[in-house]
Design a protein around this motif. Structure first.
Motif, short mmCIF file in Angstrom:
data_model
loop_
_atom_site.label_atom_id
_atom_site.label_comp_id
_atom_site.label_asym_id
_atom_site.label_seq_id
_atom_site.Cartn_x
_atom_site.Cartn_y
_atom_site.Cartn_z
N GLY A 19 -57.19 -46.39 29.98
CA GLY A 19 -58.37 -46.97 29.36
C GLY A 19 -59.56 -47.09 30.29
O GLY A 19 -60.64 -47.49 29.86
N LYS A 20 -59.38 -46.73 31.57
CA LYS A 20 -60.46 -46.83 32.54
C LYS A 20 -61.19 -45.50 32.70
O LYS A 20 -60.59 -44.43 32.58
CB LYS A 20 -59.91 -47.25 33.91
N GLU A 21 -62.48 -45.57 32.98
CA GLU A 21 -63.28 -44.37 33.21
C GLU A 21 -63.18 -43.95 34.67
O GLU A 21 -63.17 -44.78 35.58
CB GLU A 21 -64.74 -44.62 32.84
N LEU A 22 -63.11 -42.64 34.87
CA LEU A 22 -62.98 -42.10 36.22
C LEU A 22 -64.28 -42.28 37.00
O LEU A 22 -65.36 -41.91 36.54
CB LEU A 22 -62.64 -40.61 36.14
N ILE A 23 -64.15 -42.84 38.19
CA ILE A 23 -65.28 -42.98 39.11
C ILE A 23 -65.26 -41.86 40.14
O ILE A 23 -66.29 -41.24 40.44
CB ILE A 23 -65.26 -44.35 39.81
N ARG A 24 -64.06 -41.58 40.67
CA ARG A 24 -63.94 -40.53 41.69
C ARG A 24 -62.54 -39.96 41.66
O ARG A 24 -61.56 -40.67 41.47
CB ARG A 24 -64.23 -41.12 43.08
N GLY A 38 -66.54 -40.24 34.54
CA GLY A 38 -66.84 -40.95 33.30
C GLY A 38 -65.84 -40.69 32.20
O GLY A 38 -65.82 -41.43 31.20
N SER A 39 -65.00 -39.65 32.35
CA SER A 39 -63.97 -39.41 31.35
C SER A 39 -62.90 -40.50 31.47
O SER A 39 -62.68 -41.07 32.54
CB SER A 39 -63.36 -38.02 31.52
N THR A 40 -62.22 -40.77 30.37
CA THR A 40 -61.31 -41.90 30.29
C THR A 40 -59.86 -41.47 30.46
O THR A 40 -59.43 -40.48 29.86
CB THR A 40 -61.46 -42.62 28.93
N ILE A 41 -59.11 -42.21 31.25
CA ILE A 41 -57.68 -41.94 31.43
C ILE A 41 -56.93 -42.52 30.24
O ILE A 41 -57.07 -43.71 29.93
CB ILE A 41 -57.16 -42.57 32.74
N GLU A 42 -56.16 -41.68 29.55
CA GLU A 42 -55.48 -42.17 28.36
C GLU A 42 -53.96 -42.11 28.44
O GLU A 42 -53.28 -42.70 27.61
CB GLU A 42 -55.95 -41.42 27.11
N ALA A 215 -69.78 -48.08 18.13
CA ALA A 215 -70.47 -48.21 16.85
C ALA A 215 -71.51 -49.32 16.91
O ALA A 215 -71.43 -50.24 17.72
CB ALA A 215 -69.45 -48.49 15.76
N GLU A 216 -72.47 -49.24 16.01
CA GLU A 216 -73.52 -50.24 15.93
C GLU A 216 -72.90 -51.61 15.64
O GLU A 216 -72.03 -51.75 14.79
CB GLU A 216 -74.50 -49.86 14.83
N GLY A 217 -73.35 -52.61 16.36
CA GLY A 217 -72.84 -53.96 16.16
C GLY A 217 -71.69 -54.33 17.07
O GLY A 217 -71.29 -55.49 17.13
N VAL A 218 -71.14 -53.35 17.80
CA VAL A 218 -70.05 -53.61 18.74
C VAL A 218 -70.61 -53.48 20.15
O VAL A 218 -71.07 -52.42 20.54
CB VAL A 218 -68.87 -52.63 18.54
N THR A 219 -70.58 -54.55 20.90
CA THR A 219 -71.18 -54.54 22.24
C THR A 219 -70.12 -54.81 23.30
O THR A 219 -69.11 -55.47 23.04
CB THR A 219 -72.28 -55.61 22.34
N HIS A 220 -70.38 -54.29 24.48
CA HIS A 220 -69.59 -54.56 25.69
C HIS A 220 -68.18 -53.96 25.66
O HIS A 220 -67.44 -54.11 26.63
CB HIS A 220 -69.49 -56.06 25.96
N GLU A 221 -67.77 -53.31 24.59
CA GLU A 221 -66.47 -52.67 24.56
C GLU A 221 -66.44 -51.65 23.43
O GLU A 221 -67.35 -51.59 22.60
CB GLU A 221 -65.34 -53.68 24.38
N LEU A 222 -65.40 -50.84 23.42
CA LEU A 222 -65.23 -49.87 22.36
C LEU A 222 -64.67 -50.55 21.12
O LEU A 222 -64.03 -51.60 21.20
CB LEU A 222 -64.31 -48.75 22.82
N ALA A 223 -64.89 -49.94 19.97
CA ALA A 223 -64.45 -50.54 18.72
C ALA A 223 -62.98 -50.29 18.43
O ALA A 223 -62.29 -51.15 17.88
CB ALA A 223 -65.30 -50.01 17.56
N ALA A 224 -62.49 -49.10 18.80
CA ALA A 224 -61.11 -48.75 18.47
C ALA A 224 -60.31 -48.27 19.68
O ALA A 224 -59.20 -48.74 19.91
CB ALA A 224 -61.09 -47.67 17.38
N TYR A 225 -60.88 -47.36 20.44
CA TYR A 225 -60.13 -46.73 21.53
C TYR A 225 -59.65 -47.76 22.55
O TYR A 225 -60.42 -48.60 23.03
CB TYR A 225 -60.98 -45.68 22.24
N GLY A 226 -58.36 -47.72 22.87
CA GLY A 226 -57.79 -48.60 23.88
C GLY A 226 -57.56 -50.02 23.43
O GLY A 226 -57.19 -50.88 24.24
N ARG A 227 -57.73 -50.31 22.11
CA ARG A 227 -57.63 -51.69 21.64
C ARG A 227 -56.38 -51.92 20.78
O ARG A 227 -56.37 -52.80 19.93
CB ARG A 227 -58.89 -52.07 20.86
N GLN A 228 -55.34 -51.16 21.01
CA GLN A 228 -54.12 -51.32 20.23
C GLN A 228 -53.62 -52.76 20.28
O GLN A 228 -53.55 -53.39 21.33
CB GLN A 228 -53.03 -50.38 20.77
N GLY A 229 -53.31 -53.31 19.09
CA GLY A 229 -52.82 -54.67 19.01
C GLY A 229 -53.89 -55.74 18.95
O GLY A 229 -53.59 -56.90 18.72
#
Length: 306
Positions: A19-24, A38-42, A215-229
């Protein structure tokens, strides 16, 4: 590296990296392609004597580990137990640095998915470009030959459009309230245009401001990805996760509000969680993968005893 130590390393890496974005990423022993910053480890996979790290753009880092080889995990700024210049791989994300030492081989490659192979068909418009032809993408969706294919797979088909990674796919479908297993043949042109337009806007926003735009209205995090549960921002139902498609990519969705064009029969997929009440499921996707490993190990053990 002992099998038990391999699994422990994989569990630790999953908890820190998924769920973290690649820095290096530093891989001095590999000359292969690399995931974009910036790509995400899944996913973090472990099998035989190797550990693989998978990014949302399909890139895979595979490390074969010797008897004395292994992965170390450090918090940012923590003193390393071994010289940093002796690391065969360094993966840096927010808060954590993962380093691999004494690997017998390091390889990077892209998970093969025939739908995303550039030589098997003409590439569609690149939505990362500000001048991408939205209507051409829509035309290609409306003329998609396999009308019973899921919209999740179509969004990843580079013959339709280029640039939509797995994170964006999950976010786009959530924003449009479309079921991930909806068949492309059931979508209207206006719905296809909305999906493509939103994908283009998200990608353009991310290039201007380097952080995944949800998505619009969702701030500071993703709406679905990585939010299981976790509770859906829109309806309060619990986000689910599963493997889906030919490349078996991780897919997140909300069963409560992503109901548009929901099929009566769901295509084959591999659930990442034990089928139980979501309220008791660990929210971190790494926990689901760990449970899958436990179940698999138990199955192998029982098989070997007979």
């Amino acid at each position: 590296m002992l099998e038990s130590a391999l699994y422990r390393s994989a569990v630790a890496l999953r908890t820190a990296l998924i769920g973290k974005e690649l820095i290096r990423l530093n891989t001095p022993l590999s000359a292969g392609p690399l995931p974009e910053v910036g790509s995400t480890i899944e996913e973090v996979r472990c099998h035989n004597k190797s550990i693989e790290i998978v990014w949302d753009d399909g890139m895979v880092l595979e490390t074969q580990l010797r008897l004395l080889g292994g992965w170390h995990l450090y918090r940012q700024g923590e003193v390393w137990k071994k010289p940093q210049d002796s690391a065969h791989v360094v993966v840096e994300v927010d808060e954590w640095v993962a380093a691999c030492f004494n690997s017998s081989s390091v390889e990077t490659y892209r998970d093969f998915d025939p739908r995303r192979h550039p030589l098997l068909g003409t590439l569609g418009p690149d939505l990362r470009s500000a001048s991408a032809d939205i209507e051409e993408c829509v035309d290609r969706m409306m003329g998609y030959e396999e009308r019973d294919e899921t919209i999740s797979e179509v969004l990843h088909d580079q013959r339709i459009m280029v640039g939509v990674g797995n994170v964006y796919r999950c976010e786009i479908l959530w924003a449009c309230e479309i079921h991930p297993w909806a068949q492309i043949g059931t979508l209207k042109r206006a719905e296809c245009r909305e999906l493509v337009q939103l994908a283009h806007e998200m990608l353009q926003s991310n290039y201007v401001h380097p952080a995944h735009k949800s998505a619009e209205g969702v701030t500071h995090e993703l709406a679905a990805y990585g939010r299981q549960g976790k509770a859906c921002h829109r309806c309060g139902d619990l986000i689910r996760v599963a493997h889906h498609g030919e490349a078996s990519r991780v897919l997140y969705w909300c069963p409560g509000c992503q109901t548009a064009h929901q099929p009566l029969v769901r295509p084959n997929f591999t659930p990442l969680s034990i089928d139980r009440d979501g309220m008791y499921v660990d929210q971190h996707p790494a926990a689901q993968m760990f449970m899958q490993d436990v179940i698999s190990a138990r199955g192998n053990s029982q098989h070997n005893t007979h």
